[in-house]
Scaffold this motif. Structure first.
Motif, PDB file in Angstrom:
ATOM      1  N   ASP A 188       0.821  -1.216   0.000  1.00  0.00           N
ATOM      2  CA  ASP A 188       0.000   0.000   0.000  1.00  0.00           C
ATOM      3  C   ASP A 188       0.853   1.264   0.000  1.00  0.00           C
ATOM      4  OD1 ASP A 188      -2.231  -1.627   0.112  1.00  0.00           O
ATOM      5  OD2 ASP A 188      -2.400  -1.524   2.299  1.00  0.00           O
ATOM      6  N   PHE A 189       2.166   1.113   0.207  1.00  0.00           N
ATOM      7  CA  PHE A 189       3.036   2.278   0.329  1.00  0.00           C
ATOM      8  C   PHE A 189       4.096   2.332  -0.769  1.00  0.00           C
ATOM      9  CE2 PHE A 189       1.306   1.269   4.457  1.00  0.00           C
ATOM     10  CZ  PHE A 189       0.885   2.507   4.931  1.00  0.00           C
ATOM     11  N   VAL A 190       3.971   1.458  -1.761  1.00  0.00           N
ATOM     12  CA  VAL A 190       4.947   1.464  -2.857  1.00  0.00           C
ATOM     13  C   VAL A 190       4.913   2.802  -3.594  1.00  0.00           C
ATOM     14  CG1 VAL A 190       5.601   0.405  -5.040  1.00  0.00           C
ATOM     15  CG2 VAL A 190       4.896  -1.035  -3.116  1.00  0.00           C
ATOM     16  N   ALA A 191       3.721   3.324  -3.853  1.00  0.00           N
ATOM     17  CA  ALA A 191       3.608   4.604  -4.561  1.00  0.00           C
ATOM     18  C   ALA A 191       4.248   5.725  -3.754  1.00  0.00           C
ATOM     19  CB  ALA A 191       2.142   4.913  -4.850  1.00  0.00           C
ATOM     20  N   ALA A 192       4.055   5.706  -2.426  1.00  0.00           N
ATOM     21  CA  ALA A 192       4.664   6.736  -1.581  1.00  0.00           C
ATOM     22  C   ALA A 192       6.181   6.637  -1.625  1.00  0.00           C
ATOM     23  CB  ALA A 192       4.157   6.595  -0.142  1.00  0.00           C
TER      24      ALA A 192
ATOM     25  N   THR B 105       5.510  -8.812  -3.781  1.00  0.00           N
ATOM     26  CA  THR B 105       4.937 -10.098  -4.194  1.00  0.00           C
ATOM     27  C   THR B 105       3.954  -9.960  -5.348  1.00  0.00           C
ATOM     28  OG1 THR B 105       3.204  -9.934  -2.518  1.00  0.00           O
ATOM     29  CG2 THR B 105       5.229 -11.072  -1.890  1.00  0.00           C
ATOM     30  N   HIS B 106       3.593  -8.727  -5.682  1.00  0.00           N
ATOM     31  CA  HIS B 106       2.723  -8.486  -6.846  1.00  0.00           C
ATOM     32  C   HIS B 106       2.896  -7.041  -7.302  1.00  0.00           C
ATOM     33  CE1 HIS B 106      -0.141  -6.179  -4.366  1.00  0.00           C
ATOM     34  NE2 HIS B 106       0.004  -7.119  -3.460  1.00  0.00           N
ATOM     35  N   PRO B 107       2.662  -6.769  -8.570  1.00  0.00           N
ATOM     36  CA  PRO B 107       2.833  -5.397  -9.072  1.00  0.00           C
ATOM     37  C   PRO B 107       1.777  -4.457  -8.491  1.00  0.00           C
ATOM     38  CG  PRO B 107       2.817  -6.997 -10.863  1.00  0.00           C
ATOM     39  CD  PRO B 107       2.341  -7.720  -9.645  1.00  0.00           C
ATOM     40  N   THR B 108       2.117  -3.174  -8.488  1.00  0.00           N
ATOM     41  CA  THR B 108       1.176  -2.124  -8.102  1.00  0.00           C
ATOM     42  C   THR B 108       1.115  -1.103  -9.231  1.00  0.00           C
ATOM     43  OG1 THR B 108       2.763  -0.594  -7.076  1.00  0.00           O
ATOM     44  CG2 THR B 108       1.976  -2.444  -5.713  1.00  0.00           C
ATOM     45  N   ASP B 109       0.359  -0.051  -9.000  1.00  0.00           N
ATOM     46  CA  ASP B 109       0.253   0.994 -10.028  1.00  0.00           C
ATOM     47  C   ASP B 109       1.393   2.009  -9.945  1.00  0.00           C
ATOM     48  OD1 ASP B 109      -2.097  -0.097 -10.992  1.00  0.00           O
ATOM     49  OD2 ASP B 109      -3.364   1.083  -9.634  1.00  0.00           O
ATOM     50  N   ALA B 110       2.303   1.847  -8.988  1.00  0.00           N
ATOM     51  CA  ALA B 110       3.373   2.822  -8.797  1.00  0.00           C
ATOM     52  C   ALA B 110       4.342   2.818  -9.982  1.00  0.00           C
ATOM     53  CB  ALA B 110       4.129   2.527  -7.510  1.00  0.00           C
ATOM     54  N   ALA B 111       4.900   3.991 -10.257  1.00  0.00           N
ATOM     55  CA  ALA B 111       5.811   4.161 -11.385  1.00  0.00           C
ATOM     56  C   ALA B 111       7.247   3.864 -10.960  1.00  0.00           C
ATOM     57  CB  ALA B 111       5.695   5.570 -11.936  1.00  0.00           C
ATOM     58  N   LEU B 112       7.579   2.587 -10.824  1.00  0.00           N
ATOM     59  CA  LEU B 112       8.933   2.149 -10.523  1.00  0.00           C
ATOM     60  C   LEU B 112       9.050   0.685 -10.911  1.00  0.00           C
ATOM     61  CD1 LEU B 112       9.303   1.838  -6.603  1.00  0.00           C
ATOM     62  CD2 LEU B 112       7.365   1.147  -7.954  1.00  0.00           C
ATOM     63  N   ALA B 113      10.268   0.163 -10.875  1.00  0.00           N
ATOM     64  CA  ALA B 113      10.481  -1.239 -11.247  1.00  0.00           C
ATOM     65  C   ALA B 113       9.957  -2.154 -10.146  1.00  0.00           C
ATOM     66  CB  ALA B 113      11.968  -1.486 -11.468  1.00  0.00           C
ATOM     67  N   HIS B 114       9.150  -3.145 -10.509  1.00  0.00           N
ATOM     68  CA  HIS B 114       8.623  -4.108  -9.552  1.00  0.00           C
ATOM     69  C   HIS B 114       9.437  -5.399  -9.651  1.00  0.00           C
ATOM     70  CE1 HIS B 114       5.276  -1.270  -9.770  1.00  0.00           C
ATOM     71  NE2 HIS B 114       4.882  -1.751  -8.614  1.00  0.00           N
ATOM     72  N   LEU B 115      10.139  -5.726  -8.581  1.00  0.00           N
ATOM     73  CA  LEU B 115      10.942  -6.940  -8.522  1.00  0.00           C
ATOM     74  C   LEU B 115      10.114  -7.968  -7.764  1.00  0.00           C
ATOM     75  CD1 LEU B 115      14.374  -5.295  -7.588  1.00  0.00           C
ATOM     76  CD2 LEU B 115      13.216  -5.437  -9.808  1.00  0.00           C
ATOM     77  N   VAL B 116       9.352  -8.752  -8.513  1.00  0.00           N
ATOM     78  CA  VAL B 116       8.338  -9.631  -7.921  1.00  0.00           C
ATOM     79  C   VAL B 116       8.976 -10.936  -7.454  1.00  0.00           C
ATOM     80  CG1 VAL B 116       6.166 -10.832  -8.309  1.00  0.00           C
ATOM     81  CG2 VAL B 116       6.558  -8.578  -9.349  1.00  0.00           C
ATOM     82  N   VAL B 117       8.734 -11.265  -6.179  1.00  0.00           N
ATOM     83  CA  VAL B 117       9.260 -12.476  -5.553  1.00  0.00           C
ATOM     84  C   VAL B 117       8.121 -13.174  -4.819  1.00  0.00           C
ATOM     85  CG1 VAL B 117      11.604 -11.571  -5.297  1.00  0.00           C
ATOM     86  CG2 VAL B 117       9.910 -11.162  -3.498  1.00  0.00           C
ATOM     87  N   PRO B 118       8.272 -14.464  -4.503  1.00  0.00           N
ATOM     88  CA  PRO B 118       7.206 -15.157  -3.765  1.00  0.00           C
ATOM     89  C   PRO B 118       6.985 -14.606  -2.361  1.00  0.00           C
ATOM     90  CG  PRO B 118       8.674 -16.726  -4.827  1.00  0.00           C
ATOM     91  CD  PRO B 118       9.319 -15.380  -4.945  1.00  0.00           C
ATOM     92  N   ASP B 119       8.034 -14.092  -1.742  1.00  0.00           N
ATOM     93  CA  ASP B 119       7.964 -13.599  -0.365  1.00  0.00           C
ATOM     94  C   ASP B 119       8.904 -12.408  -0.243  1.00  0.00           C
ATOM     95  OD1 ASP B 119       9.283 -13.657   2.525  1.00  0.00           O
ATOM     96  OD2 ASP B 119       7.288 -14.553   2.722  1.00  0.00           O
TER      97      ASP B 119
END
Length: 481
Positions: free
Chosen positions: A61-65, A77-91
């Motif tokens: 909930d704070f990725v955008a901030a 663990t999942h992408p968000t709408d924030a404008a940055l690189a999402h490094l998705v991992v299981p945990d």
């Protein structure tokens, strides 16, 4: 000898961060770093934000901030709408752990030396002393506060730069296997075990189980490492049989055994229980033979701080820090973490001792004995005491013993918390004076009443009671008295 590079930044490509964290290749160009944070408010330009799940909030909930504050990547663990690189991992915690493990492996291959510290009490104080000693010899990373768990250890490790020579990690445990797990993130070159006491007795069930868990630190050493053990604690000294490493013992009572031997002679204390002593060492460290007798004057109060200083000195000497550097740095070392035997003298003469960061039976005894030694002519000793948490079935008995000890040492006691009645029972058993209060405000009012310039007040409980508020209020009252 340190043979690493001279770069002073930890920036690396976003794709390299993803690889270390175990994320899929984001196919995004650019660099990330130097900071890795779990609080979006602390994000800086280039930072990597780790979206950890929380008890009440979700880091996602704070990725955008975090992005708004300059973060360029998020381990999530999942992408968000924030404008940055999402490094998705299981945990996300596992991603943080893998990233730290990779960074430390790289740094150790270039000469980084690592120290792990554990014990039932004194970990943070010893870590603070050792951090300052090693910093006098080379670039050192040592956390402020008590970053000793599965989040704090990797976050501290990720502060390492290419020119960092030493990393000090405080390692706590709330069960078997915890320290072994932390050692897989930061494999120790030096393992310091301070003591085995009653902290977290409710979680472990027995002192023997605590010793088993603490000893995981020395089991993680290679034969080229150093096990730094307290020779005065039988459960710690016995850990020598659990390691392949070289043995360095320290003692407050005389020369111990071991490949490296460190002890104190000629102990003296001033009126606020700051100790001076002669630091003795014999044997050999990484840089060869050692035979020294160096004067040390500690800035922090308490005989137990001499033991902490000996532990720090032993680790540093094992790593090849010259004895004169060790002694000088110990003498100049100041408190790095708040609310640990913090002396707060008031303008009206009253001395408030804030030791409210945490408490267990061993640290409570050390604090009360130390403050009892500060008693001034015509003055009283007053102790505001609260619950020691995580003692399990032993809690009632340990709190009654605490009250009895306070009475024996001559304290007037103000008891607060769920176990205040047990503290009060012990005080009365020792024919002492006690007032049972219901909250912080009442504790301040009772402790403040009739204070005289020669009085000394100590405040101590487990962190959950937040009795630092009592110490701060009492110290502030002196400004308006």
């Amino acid at each position: 000898m340190f043979v690493g590079g001279v770069q002073t930044v930890r920036e690396r490509t976003i794709r390299a961060v993803a690889a270390l964290a175990g994320a899929a290749d984001p196919a995004i160009e650019g660099t990330a770093g130097p900071d890795v944070v779990i609080d979006s408010r602390l994000a800086t330009p280039g930072a990597v934000f780790v979206a950890l799940p929380g008890e009440h909030v979700d880091g996602h909930d704070f990725v955008a901030a975090a992005a708004a504050n300059g973060a360029v990547a998020a381990i999530c663990t999942h992408p968000t709408d924030a404008a940055l690189a999402h490094l998705v991992v299981p945990d996300a915690l596992q991603g943080l752990t893998r990233l730290a493990t990779g960074v430390i492996a790289e740094a150790k291959s270039s000469g980084l030396r690592t120290v792990g510290i554990t014990g039932s009490s004194g970990k943070t104080s010893t870590k603070d002393l050792l951090g300052q000693v090693l910093a006098a010899h080379g670039a050192t990373i040592s956390p402020k506060g008590s970053f000793n768990n599965e989040i704090g250890v990797p976050l501290t490790a990720l502060r390492v730069t290419d020119d960092t020579r030493f990393l000090v990690s405080e390692m706590g445990a709330r069960g078997g296997g915890h320290i072994a797990w932390l050692c897989r993130i930061v494999p120790p070159d030096v393992a310091v075990v301070l003591n085995v006491g009653h902290a977290h007795l409710g979680e472990f069930g027995s002192v023997e189980a605590i010793a088993l868990a603490k000893g995981e630190l020395v089991e993680a050493l290679t034969p080229q490492g150093w096990a730094v053990l307290n020779a005065d604690d039988p459960l710690v000294a016995a850990m020598a049989a659990r390691t392949r490493a070289r043995l360095a013992h320290y003692s407050l009572t005389g020369e111990p055994a071991g490949d490296l031997r460190v002890w104190a002679e000629h102990l003296r204390a001033d009126d606020v229980q700051r100790h001076s002593f002669t630091l003795r060492a014999a044997g050999a460290g990484d840089d060869g033979a050692i035979d020294c007798a160096e004067p040390v004057e500690l800035q922090g109060p308490g005989r137990h701080q001499v033991v902490n200083a000996l532990a720090a000195a032993t680790a540093a000497l094992a790593l090849g820090v010259p004895p004169v550097t060790v002694a000088g740095a110990l003498s100049g070392a100041v408190a790095q973490s708040a609310w640990r035997m913090q002396l707060m003298p008031r303008a009206d003469g009253v001395l408030v001792v804030n030791d409210a960061y945490n408490a267990n039976p061993d640290s409570m005894r050390a604090a009360l004995v130390t403050v009892a030694g500060m008693r001034r002519a015509g003055g009283r000793l007053i102790a505001v005491l609260g619950d020691m948490l995580e003692l399990g079935a032993a809690a009632a008995d340990e709190h009654e013993k605490l009250g009895a000890l306070a009475a024996e040492l001559g304290f007037e006691v103000v008891a607060v918390g769920q176990l205040a009645d047990e503290i009060a029972r012990g005080v009365r058993r020792g024919f002492g004076t006690v007032t049972r209060v219901s909250d912080v405000q009442e504790a301040v009012a009772v402790a403040q009443a009739n204070l005289q310039p020669a009085d000394v007040v100590v405040v101590k409980a487990s962190r959950g009671l937040a009795l630092d508020r009592v110490a701060d209020a009492l110290a502030a009252a002196g400004e308006t008295a």
